[in-house]
Design an enzyme around this catalytic site. Structure first.
Site, PDB file in Angstrom:
ATOM      1  CG  HIS A 152      -0.473  -5.188  -0.196  1.00  0.00           C
ATOM      2  ND1 HIS A 152      -0.568  -5.879  -1.388  1.00  0.00           N
ATOM      3  CD2 HIS A 152      -0.270  -3.890  -0.518  1.00  0.00           C
ATOM      4  CE1 HIS A 152      -0.438  -5.022  -2.393  1.00  0.00           C
ATOM      5  NE2 HIS A 152      -0.258  -3.801  -1.891  1.00  0.00           N
ATOM      6  N   GLY A 153       1.130  -6.204   3.914  1.00  0.00           N
ATOM      7  CA  GLY A 153       1.013  -6.465   5.341  1.00  0.00           C
ATOM      8  C   GLY A 153       1.670  -7.789   5.719  1.00  0.00           C
TER       9      GLY A 153
END
Length: 135
Positions: A9-10
């Site tokens: 994520h990210g």
């Protein structure tokens, strides 16, 4: 040789790769970020593009969370490709061990090794108890 991808994520995957490079320099690992506007199919397309570029070679995709979107995308690919493995719990100790052993272990052996490493990496420091002695 096991090819490797960090997927999270990210910007975690890219940051993890940067940290690994601080220790090992240039490595054979790619990073795939999962941006807020993307979905599982977007991640799967990115992963598939990397995997298909190297034909019939073993792959290990290290993701941050089991059952998160990166996991689901990678696991979906692994269901169709017996040379692809997926492991969750991406951390710096796991990433360093992966890179340190990707040339000498098979994907399956590397997954077993990383599972052991992961269980050894979570340690809690506690204040030692002081014992007063009577003199």
């Amino acid at each position: 040789m096991v090819n490797a991808i960090f997927c999270a994520h990210g910007q975690l995957a890219g940051a993890m790769l940067d940290s690994v490079r601080m220790v090992y320099g240039d490595v054979r690992v790619s990073a795939v970020a999962f941006a807020p506007e993307e979905n599982v199919e977007d991640i799967a397309a990115k992963l598939e593009k990397l995997v298909s570029a190297h034909g019939n070679e073993e792959w290990l995709i290290a993701v941050d969370l089991q059952c998160g979107s990166p996991w689901n995308a990678a696991a979906g690919l692994a269901m169709k490709n017996p040379l692809l493995r997926v492991i969750s719990g991406l951390s710096l100790p796991l990433a360093l061990e992966l890179v340190d052993n990707q040339e000498t272990m098979s994907a399956e052996a590397l997954c077993d090794h990383l599972t052991t490493i992961a269980s050894q990496c979570c340690v809690v420091w506690r204040q030692p108890e002081t014992i007063e002695e009577d003199f």
